[in-house]
Design an enzyme around this catalytic site. Structure first.
Site, PDB file in Angstrom:
ATOM      1  N   TRP A   1       0.913  -1.069   0.178  1.00 15.30           N
ATOM      2  CA  TRP A   1      -0.068  -0.130   0.285  1.00 15.30           C
ATOM      3  C   TRP A   1       0.674   0.917   0.185  1.00 15.30           C
ATOM      4  O   TRP A   1       0.692   1.825  -1.182  1.00 15.30           O
ATOM      5  CB  TRP A   1      -0.976   0.177   1.199  1.00 15.30           C
ATOM      6  CG  TRP A   1      -2.108  -0.627   0.857  1.00 15.30           C
ATOM      7  CD1 TRP A   1      -1.758  -1.988   1.671  1.00 15.30           C
ATOM      8  CD2 TRP A   1      -2.713  -1.283  -0.491  1.00 15.30           C
ATOM      9  NE1 TRP A   1      -3.593  -2.837   1.328  1.00 15.30           N
ATOM     10  CE2 TRP A   1      -3.530  -2.509  -0.401  1.00 15.30           C
ATOM     11  CE3 TRP A   1      -3.093  -0.604  -1.243  1.00 15.30           C
ATOM     12  CZ2 TRP A   1      -4.664  -2.310  -0.793  1.00 15.30           C
ATOM     13  CZ3 TRP A   1      -4.318  -0.509  -1.931  1.00 15.30           C
ATOM     14  CH2 TRP A   1      -4.960  -1.594  -1.852  1.00 15.30           C
TER      15      TRP A   1
ATOM     16  N   ASP B   1      -1.730   6.679   5.726  1.00 14.31           N
ATOM     17  CA  ASP B   1      -2.914   5.765   5.667  1.00 14.31           C
ATOM     18  C   ASP B   1      -3.357   5.125   6.499  1.00 14.31           C
ATOM     19  O   ASP B   1      -2.467   3.999   6.624  1.00 14.31           O
ATOM     20  CB  ASP B   1      -2.191   5.139   4.257  1.00 14.31           C
ATOM     21  CG  ASP B   1      -3.791   4.169   3.758  1.00 14.31           C
ATOM     22  OD1 ASP B   1      -4.563   3.907   4.427  1.00 14.31           O
ATOM     23  OD2 ASP B   1      -3.157   3.361   2.615  1.00 14.31           O
TER      24      ASP B   1
ATOM     25  N   LYS C   1     -12.433  -1.366   6.352  1.00 13.54           N
ATOM     26  CA  LYS C   1     -12.037  -2.180   6.936  1.00 13.54           C
ATOM     27  C   LYS C   1     -12.046  -2.442   8.145  1.00 13.54           C
ATOM     28  O   LYS C   1     -13.208  -3.351   8.873  1.00 13.54           O
ATOM     29  CB  LYS C   1     -10.661  -2.085   6.670  1.00 13.54           C
ATOM     30  CG  LYS C   1     -10.379  -2.625   5.411  1.00 13.54           C
ATOM     31  CD  LYS C   1      -9.137  -2.501   4.894  1.00 13.54           C
ATOM     32  CE  LYS C   1      -8.435  -2.721   3.648  1.00 13.54           C
ATOM     33  NZ  LYS C   1      -8.032  -2.247   2.466  1.00 13.54           N
TER      34      LYS C   1
END
Ligand SMILES: *Cc1c(COP(=O)(O)O)cnc(C)c1O
Length: 359
Positions: free
Chosen positions: A101, A170, A194
């Site tokens: 990511w 993030d 999530k």
């Protein structure tokens, strides 16, 4: 019947939230229609929208100096919006490359500003996050971008980096699982699918003084200041997603908020890592112990041929979503806030039983 859902995202939601949404879906609070069928400018949706934002503030202890935004495009659009809005001529964005990511955030940012890799996890096999003194920051660095939890690699920052530039994080896979020391941050973002709700939005929390200096030469939707000025009602927001997020946030509050979520995450992670560590090498964790994620436990079986059988038998026993990401293979148990400890106990019992039969 609901099974034990270890999916990395979209992921399990509190049963009470789903049941309530089911009960309220067709007719919302006597309105004669669903919340998702009415104007987003009306009082009923407005109340839900502002409650979601208020609960984010309350639970994460977000100071007044920050704006709370719900935006579309997931965390992925934030990879681009951060540099578009924050980086001016002569400024640079630093990126700690801790895995999949972080790498995507860096690659997208490179289209929209001067960015560089302040730390490269590749030589370490992405098994850990960097220590503060390993981060190589150059002059004119506007921010350091970090991925607080690498969802695929299964690593997290045990401590936030201690650097002289503002942090941008993030937090897609550990939002509301750990507190945020706001004085160090200019911006935090994450997809909500999530830990916070169904897919369809990113939650962005940005310092208001940062908003005063964001680039204006962008299409309206891409400007943080435009969304902040309109409380995320500049255009039609994802009303279903924000409604369910508000319900999840209320559920988190009723369970004791972020401190309770963090404590539960530690207990759940300890159950799984404890089982791995006690297996005498039958299971192994490929990441450095100090960087172990609390929300995404990645593990391998010493005999990799057994992994397929492990996953198959687990699925047959109602343990779902344990297959590792296709890019890394192996197994992964995602232990987000809404996953009950009971599910983790069932998983670890299965792991011990599987070992007893195959070890
Ligand atoms: C899932 C994930 C993303 C991507 O989120 P989308 O909402 O699908 O764009 C980005 N970063 C991290 C850490 C993630 O876990």
């Amino acid at each position: 019947m609901r099974i034990h859902n270890f999916s990395a995202g979209p992921s399990t939601l509190p049963l009470a939230v789903l049941e309530r949404a089911r009960d309220e879906l067709v007719e919302y609070h006597g309105a004669g229609m669903s919340l998702v069928e009415m104007s987003h400018r009306g009082p009923r949706y407005d109340a839900v929208h502002h409650e979601a934002m208020r609960l984010v503030r309350e639970l994460l202890e977000v100071p007044e100096e920050f704006a709370v935004l719900f935006l579309q495009g997931g965390a992925t659009l934030q990879f681009a919006m951060v540099p578009m809005n924050l980086l001016h001529a002569g400024e640079r964005g630093a990126y700690a490359d801790t895995g999949t990511w972080a790498g995507k955030a860096l690659a997208d940012a490179a289209h929209h500003g001067a960015v560089y890799r302040a730390w490269d996890g590749a030589p370490y096999g992405y098994r850990r996050t960097p220590h503060s003194e390993e981060l190589e920051l150059t002059a004119a660095t506007r921010y350091l971008h970090i991925t607080s939890n690498e969802t695929i690699g299964g690593i997290r920052y045990p401590q936030w980096p201690d650097v002289t530039v503002p942090l941008v994080a993030d937090m897609s896979s550990d939002y509301l699982t750990r507190p945020v020391p706001w004085e160090r941050f200019d911006l935090v973002y994450g997809g909500v699918q999530k830990n916070l709700g169904p897919a369809g939005a990113a939650l962005v929390i940005v310092r208001r003084s940062t908003l005063e200096h964001t680039n204006r030469d962008l299409a309206a939707y891409l400007r943080y200041d435009v969304h902040a000025a309109k409380d995320s009602l500049y255009n039609t927001p994802p009303v279903f997603t924000i409604w369910i997020v508000a319900e999840v946030l209320r559920w988190v509050r009723d369970r004791g908020g972020v401190p309770a979520m963090e404590a539960a995450a530690r207990r759940k992670a300890e159950l799984v890592y404890g089982t791995i560590d006690a297996s005498g090498g039958f299971y192994r964790s490929p990441v450095d112990p100090e960087s172990r994620s609390l929300t995404n436990v990645v593990f391998r079986l010493a005999d990799e041929d057994l992994e397929a059988r492990f996953l198959e038998e687990a699925a047959a026993q109602g343990l779902s979503g344990l297959k590792g990401h296709r890019s890394v293979g192996g197994c992964r148990a995602s232990l987000y806030n809404a996953l009950e400890e009971e599910s983790v106990r069932v998983l670890t019992e299965f792991m011990r039983d599987f070992q007893a039969r195959n070890g």
